[in-house]
Design a protein around this motif. Structure first.
Motif: not given
Length: 109
Positions: A1, A92, A95
């Motif tokens: 990420m 993402d 997260a």
């Protein structure tokens, strides 16, 4: 990420400070690679200005640690408002929540 931090004004002071803080954080080493993104050099300067910081994260626990580090940086600066924008891909976003939350203004600001 990847999480990108950008300065929302033209000065870059907050971004330079955050970059130095993240590089010095022992807990991030080996989990988060912090890379500067610079602009094109001008005729007056050999290097371009710092335009962004990209944090390349190796695992979920590193996202939490990055959030802790960003929150500590913010607190160390006296809680004053920072001009940092976080850019995260839609995939993402969930997260990256610990990092995004760490940069949210306090209720009393």
């Amino acid at each position: 990420m990847e999480i990108t931090f950008q300065q929302s004004d033209d000065h870059g002071e907050d971004l330079r400070s955050l970059h130095a803080w993240l590089l010095d954080d022992q807990e991030l080493r080996g989990q988060v690679r912090v890379e500067p993104v610079t602009g094109r050099p001008s005729s007056e300067h050999m290097a371009g200005d710092l335009e962004a910081i990209v944090a390349i994260i190796s695992g979920v626990s590193a996202v939490v640690q990055l959030g802790i580090s960003v929150a500590a940086w913010r607190e160390a600066r006296g809680g004053r408002r920072q001009n940092i924008v976080i850019v995260v891909s839609e995939i993402d976003r969930d997260a990256a929540k610990p990092v995004i939350d760490a940069l949210k203004p306090e209720e009393n600001e």
